[in-house]
Design an enzyme around this catalytic site. Sequence first.
Site, PDB file in Angstrom:
ATOM      1  N   LYS A  69       1.415  -1.175  -0.236  1.00 32.57           N
ATOM      2  CA  LYS A  69      -0.022   0.224   0.008  1.00 32.57           C
ATOM      3  C   LYS A  69       0.954   1.393  -0.048  1.00 32.57           C
ATOM      4  CE  LYS A  69      -2.248   1.805   3.823  1.00 32.57           C
ATOM      5  NZ  LYS A  69      -3.205   2.059   4.775  1.00 32.57           N
ATOM      6  N   ARG A 113     -10.307   0.263   7.738  1.00 36.06           N
ATOM      7  CA  ARG A 113      -9.180  -0.715   9.196  1.00 36.06           C
ATOM      8  C   ARG A 113      -8.906  -0.112   9.705  1.00 36.06           C
ATOM      9  NH1 ARG A 113      -4.460   1.556   9.001  1.00 36.06           N
ATOM     10  NH2 ARG A 113      -3.072   0.755   7.847  1.00 36.06           N
ATOM     11  N   GLN A 141     -10.695  10.210   9.422  1.00 35.01           N
ATOM     12  CA  GLN A 141     -10.631   9.179  10.552  1.00 35.01           C
ATOM     13  C   GLN A 141     -11.223   9.362  11.620  1.00 35.01           C
ATOM     14  OE1 GLN A 141      -9.623   5.792  11.504  1.00 35.01           O
ATOM     15  NE2 GLN A 141      -8.962   6.395   9.879  1.00 35.01           N
ATOM     16  N   GLY A 225      -3.007   9.079  16.282  1.00 31.24           N
ATOM     17  CA  GLY A 225      -2.359  10.481  14.811  1.00 31.24           C
ATOM     18  C   GLY A 225      -0.872   9.801  14.595  1.00 31.24           C
ATOM     19  N   ALA A 226      -0.802   9.696  15.746  1.00 32.13           N
ATOM     20  CA  ALA A 226       0.806   9.386  16.171  1.00 32.13           C
ATOM     21  C   ALA A 226       2.424   8.306  15.047  1.00 32.13           C
ATOM     22  CB  ALA A 226       1.741   9.818  16.950  1.00 32.13           C
ATOM     23  N   ASP A 227       1.840   8.556  13.506  1.00 31.99           N
ATOM     24  CA  ASP A 227       2.280   7.166  13.137  1.00 31.99           C
ATOM     25  C   ASP A 227       3.620   7.275  12.602  1.00 31.99           C
ATOM     26  OD1 ASP A 227       1.762   9.140  10.724  1.00 31.99           O
ATOM     27  OD2 ASP A 227      -0.194   7.980   9.677  1.00 31.99           O
ATOM     28  N   LYS A 231       5.504  13.064  15.571  1.00 36.57           N
ATOM     29  CA  LYS A 231       4.242  12.694  15.713  1.00 36.57           C
ATOM     30  C   LYS A 231       3.645  13.060  17.462  1.00 36.57           C
ATOM     31  CE  LYS A 231       2.287  13.159  11.326  1.00 36.57           C
ATOM     32  NZ  LYS A 231       1.300  11.673  10.371  1.00 36.57           N
TER      33      LYS A 231
END
Length: 328
Positions: A69, A113, A141, A225-227, A231
Site C-alpha cells: 500500500k 481498517r 479518520q 495520529g502519531a504514526d 508526531k
Amino acid sequence: MKTLLLSLKDVEQALSMEEVISAVEQGYISYNEGKVQQPDIVSMEMPENNGETDIKSCYNKLNESISVKIASGFYDNGKNNELPTMIGTILLFDGRNGAPLCIMDGSLITGIRTGAAGAISSKLLARKDSKVVAVFGAGGQARMQIYALCQVMNIQEIRVYSEYTEELPKYKEYVERNTKVKVIICDTPEQAMKDADIAISTTPSKKYLVDKSLVKPGTHIVAVGADMAGKNEWDPEIFKGAKIVNDSIAQCISRGETRNAIISGIIKESDIYAEIGELLLGNKPLRESDDEITIFDTTGMGIQDNVTAAQVYEIAKKKGLGKYFEFI
C-alpha cells in the site's frame, strides 16, 4: 493473466465495517501467531507541499497473498485543489506465484481498517459502561473511529475538539446522521476530555494536545495520529503506570506515541503490556480494574491492509465489480 482494477466506488460497495472488524481481528491474531511477514514501513516527507507518504507491505501466509500500500497525506489538499487529504493505492498479489491480482483504491480501506482497530481496542480494554467519547481531530479518520466504535459499544455522547474549527460543523452533522449519537463541539481539549470514558486522537500534531491532568482514572485512550517519528498528541507522562498495548511493538517504539514516552524517559520498552493480537488470543488479561488507564497505540500495520484488501477482492469478484485488464 487478468488483473482487476477497483475504483473508490467499487471498494465502497465491497466493504462493511462489521466484516472489516472481524478481518482485522484475524489479521492481528495471524501476526502474533507468526504467520505474517511485515517489513519496516518506508516513509517520505514532502514539507514544501505539507505532505507525507508511507509504504506498507505484507505477506500473509493465511490467505497466501502479498499486499503493498502506498498511502499519502497532503494536508493542503481541499484548500488549493479538489483532492482529498488522504490518497492511497493498494496492490494485491498472489503469494503462490507473484501474479498481480488487483489494483484498488486504498483511501477508504486505510480509513475503515484504522477505525476497526480502534473499535477492537475499545471492545477489549475500555470499561463496559463507557458512554462518553472525546475525539481530537474532525477529519475522515475522526469520523471513521466513531462509526466503528458505535458498532461495538453503546456510545451516547461525542465531545469533539479540532484546531481546524471549520471542520467541526460538518463533523457534527456527519456523525449524528450516521450514528444517531449526540455530538458536542468543544473549544478546548479540557472541554473535550470532561467526563470522557474513551479518548481518541486522530491529528497530525507534533506538539501534544492532551495533558496528563485531563485524563481521569479508568480512561481508555486510542492513539491514532502519531504514526511517524516527530508526531505527538498525548503528554508522555500519561504512559506512566498505564496499561500500554501496541498494534506492533516494533513499530510503536520507533514511530508511535509509545516512542515519545520512551525517549522522554517516562517508560522503558519492558513497560509495554502487550500487542493487541496477544489479547485477542487470550494470552494476557484485559482490563483488570475500573480505575486503570489503558492505552492502545496504533501506527497501522500492513496486515490490516492485507486482510481488508483480500476481503474486498473476493467480494468484488462475487459482485462483478471493477474492470479487468491484461497486465501480463
